[in-house]
Design a protein around this motif. Structure first.
Motif, PDB file in Angstrom:
ATOM      1  N   ASN A 180    -112.323  10.098 -18.797  1.00 21.62           N
ATOM      2  CA  ASN A 180    -112.120   9.802 -20.041  1.00 21.62           C
ATOM      3  C   ASN A 180    -112.791  10.459 -21.211  1.00 21.62           C
ATOM      4  O   ASN A 180    -113.818  11.155 -20.711  1.00 21.62           O
ATOM      5  N   GLU A 181    -112.640  10.297 -22.352  1.00 13.48           N
ATOM      6  CA  GLU A 181    -113.458  10.988 -23.464  1.00 13.48           C
ATOM      7  C   GLU A 181    -114.700  10.859 -23.564  1.00 13.48           C
ATOM      8  O   GLU A 181    -115.581  11.564 -23.718  1.00 13.48           O
ATOM      9  N   THR A 182    -114.904   9.277 -23.136  1.00 14.13           N
ATOM     10  CA  THR A 182    -116.532   9.073 -23.596  1.00 14.13           C
ATOM     11  C   THR A 182    -117.535   9.959 -22.534  1.00 14.13           C
ATOM     12  O   THR A 182    -118.560  10.349 -22.928  1.00 14.13           O
ATOM     13  N   ASN A 185    -117.412  13.543 -23.680  1.00 12.35           N
ATOM     14  CA  ASN A 185    -118.402  13.707 -24.790  1.00 12.35           C
ATOM     15  C   ASN A 185    -119.877  13.679 -24.423  1.00 12.35           C
ATOM     16  O   ASN A 185    -120.610  14.169 -25.095  1.00 12.35           O
ATOM     17  N   GLN A 186    -120.232  13.031 -23.430  1.00 10.94           N
ATOM     18  CA  GLN A 186    -121.555  12.871 -22.883  1.00 10.94           C
ATOM     19  C   GLN A 186    -121.983  14.270 -22.534  1.00 10.94           C
ATOM     20  O   GLN A 186    -123.195  14.756 -22.610  1.00 10.94           O
ATOM     21  N   TYR A 187    -121.292  14.992 -21.789  1.00 11.69           N
ATOM     22  CA  TYR A 187    -121.367  16.231 -21.123  1.00 11.69           C
ATOM     23  C   TYR A 187    -121.643  17.306 -22.353  1.00 11.69           C
ATOM     24  O   TYR A 187    -122.688  18.011 -22.416  1.00 11.69           O
ATOM     25  N   PHE A 188    -120.912  17.155 -23.528  1.00 10.70           N
ATOM     26  CA  PHE A 188    -120.967  18.133 -24.652  1.00 10.70           C
ATOM     27  C   PHE A 188    -122.260  17.405 -25.505  1.00 10.70           C
ATOM     28  O   PHE A 188    -123.067  18.410 -25.928  1.00 10.70           O
ATOM     29  N   SER A 216    -108.916  24.871 -23.918  1.00  8.63           N
ATOM     30  CA  SER A 216    -107.660  24.178 -24.449  1.00  8.63           C
ATOM     31  C   SER A 216    -107.738  22.944 -24.657  1.00  8.63           C
ATOM     32  O   SER A 216    -107.195  22.148 -25.504  1.00  8.63           O
ATOM     33  N   GLY A 217    -108.014  22.190 -23.380  1.00 11.86           N
ATOM     34  CA  GLY A 217    -108.095  20.801 -23.358  1.00 11.86           C
ATOM     35  C   GLY A 217    -108.923  20.133 -24.081  1.00 11.86           C
ATOM     36  O   GLY A 217    -108.784  18.708 -24.135  1.00 11.86           O
ATOM     37  N   ASP A 218    -110.057  20.535 -24.411  1.00 15.26           N
ATOM     38  CA  ASP A 218    -111.052  19.799 -24.997  1.00 15.26           C
ATOM     39  C   ASP A 218    -111.843  20.437 -26.266  1.00 15.26           C
ATOM     40  O   ASP A 218    -113.173  19.976 -26.362  1.00 15.26           O
ATOM     41  N   TYR A 219    -111.314  21.400 -26.921  1.00 14.56           N
ATOM     42  CA  TYR A 219    -112.050  21.911 -27.823  1.00 14.56           C
ATOM     43  C   TYR A 219    -112.451  21.028 -29.027  1.00 14.56           C
ATOM     44  O   TYR A 219    -113.430  21.375 -29.547  1.00 14.56           O
ATOM     45  N   VAL A 220    -111.694  20.271 -29.249  1.00 13.60           N
ATOM     46  CA  VAL A 220    -111.925  19.623 -30.471  1.00 13.60           C
ATOM     47  C   VAL A 220    -113.239  18.581 -30.048  1.00 13.60           C
ATOM     48  O   VAL A 220    -113.867  18.402 -31.048  1.00 13.60           O
ATOM     49  N   ASN A 221    -113.131  17.953 -29.097  1.00  8.79           N
ATOM     50  CA  ASN A 221    -114.367  17.334 -28.486  1.00  8.79           C
ATOM     51  C   ASN A 221    -115.669  17.988 -28.637  1.00  8.79           C
ATOM     52  O   ASN A 221    -116.836  17.787 -29.240  1.00  8.79           O
ATOM     53  N   ALA A 222    -115.341  19.333 -28.158  1.00  2.97           N
ATOM     54  CA  ALA A 222    -116.481  20.101 -28.022  1.00  2.97           C
ATOM     55  C   ALA A 222    -117.061  20.576 -29.438  1.00  2.97           C
ATOM     56  O   ALA A 222    -118.539  20.335 -29.850  1.00  2.97           O
ATOM     57  N   VAL A 223    -116.320  20.906 -30.306  1.00  4.02           N
ATOM     58  CA  VAL A 223    -116.793  21.179 -31.689  1.00  4.02           C
ATOM     59  C   VAL A 223    -117.353  19.895 -32.420  1.00  4.02           C
ATOM     60  O   VAL A 223    -118.409  20.026 -32.902  1.00  4.02           O
TER      61      VAL A 223
END
Ligand SMILES: *Cc1c(COP(=O)(O)O)cnc(C)c1O
Length: 242
Positions: A180-182, A185-188, A216-223
């Motif tokens: 999941n995204e939570t 996001n914790q890794y980022f 590709s799959g997670d760049y929005v979260n990463a930024v």
């Protein structure tokens, strides 16, 4: 039948994809309190034909590409455009291939051991150049992934910072596949915290201006969580065919 390689017809999807991705990056950057210009887009070109890469560089404003294999990077280089762009190595680098790559790229993002950094330093010194590197962090402590463990980072950073002809520009990671995204996001967030901590210490020879995370799959979260360099392949060029 011969193929006309200069025919750009049918490649417009690349331009549309890049436009959409840049908009998403801009939104996420603003959401994290930064300017859209703070985040750099690297187009990952592994398995992508030179014609498509050239289209992205010549028509879509791409000025940075990344390959993960030394051989592929070198063999494709001759077929790439004269228009100015930079190349990064983003995949595992064996020490016996360092000689081939240091002068061919402007950055090695995937430095995963002090021994590798030592070899890069050695070769760079012999060529009288300074190599920009990122340290890859195994943020999910995965067996299958390379990179420094967070616990060993401080010590390794110190040792690498003493090497000649190397500039440590920042950190890179590939987070584990998350449920999941939570969790993602914790890794980022962890990466961002480590990045900021090191930066604040202002070590000699460690610049720490680049945090490379997001694909590709997670760049929005990463930024949204502080990445300032995203590495995007399939969302630009389509699914890879190996
Ligand atoms: C392939 C690759 C990417 C890009 O992956 P996509 O999911 O296609 O965007 C990013 N970083 C590294 C290190 C890669 O090998």
């Amino acid at each position: 039948m011969t193929e006309n390689l200069s025919n750009d017809k049918g490649l417009e999807y690349i331009s549309e994809n890049i436009k959409r991705i840049k908009e998403e990056i801009a939104k996420a950057a603003i959401k994290s309190g930064r300017s859209p210009y703070d985040v750099k887009l690297l187009a990952v070109t592994k398995t992508v034909e030179p014609q498509k890469i050239n289209y992205a560089i010549e028509n879509c404003g791409i000025d940075l590409i990344g390959e993960n294999k030394v051989q592929e990077l070198l063999s494709k280089s001759e077929q790439l455009t004269e228009v100015k762009f930079e190349k990064h190595l983003i995949g595992t680098l064996q020490r016996n291939k360092v000689k081939k790559i240091v002068s061919a790229v402007s950055m090695i993002q995937s430095v995963d051991s002090v021994r590798l950094a030592d070899e890069i330093s050695h070769v760079s010194s012999s060529l009288s150049i300074t190599s920009n590197i990122l340290l890859q962090i195994n943020i999910g402590k995965e067996e299958s992934k390379s990179g420094f463990m967070v616990e060993e980072l401080e010590e390794s950073l110190h040792r690498i910072s003493l090497l000649d002809n190397i500039s440590i520009r920042g950190l890179m990671c590939i987070p584990p596949i998350c449920e999941n995204e939570t969790e993602l996001n914790q890794y980022f967030e962890n990466m961002y915290r480590i990045f900021v901590d090191i930066k604040a210490k202002k070590y000699d020879n460690i610049l720490m201006d680049i945090l490379s995370m997001g694909m590709s799959g997670d760049y929005v979260n990463a930024v949204t969580h502080g990445s300032n360099l995203v590495r995007i392949g399939s969302s630009i060029f389509g699914a890879r065919i190996y």
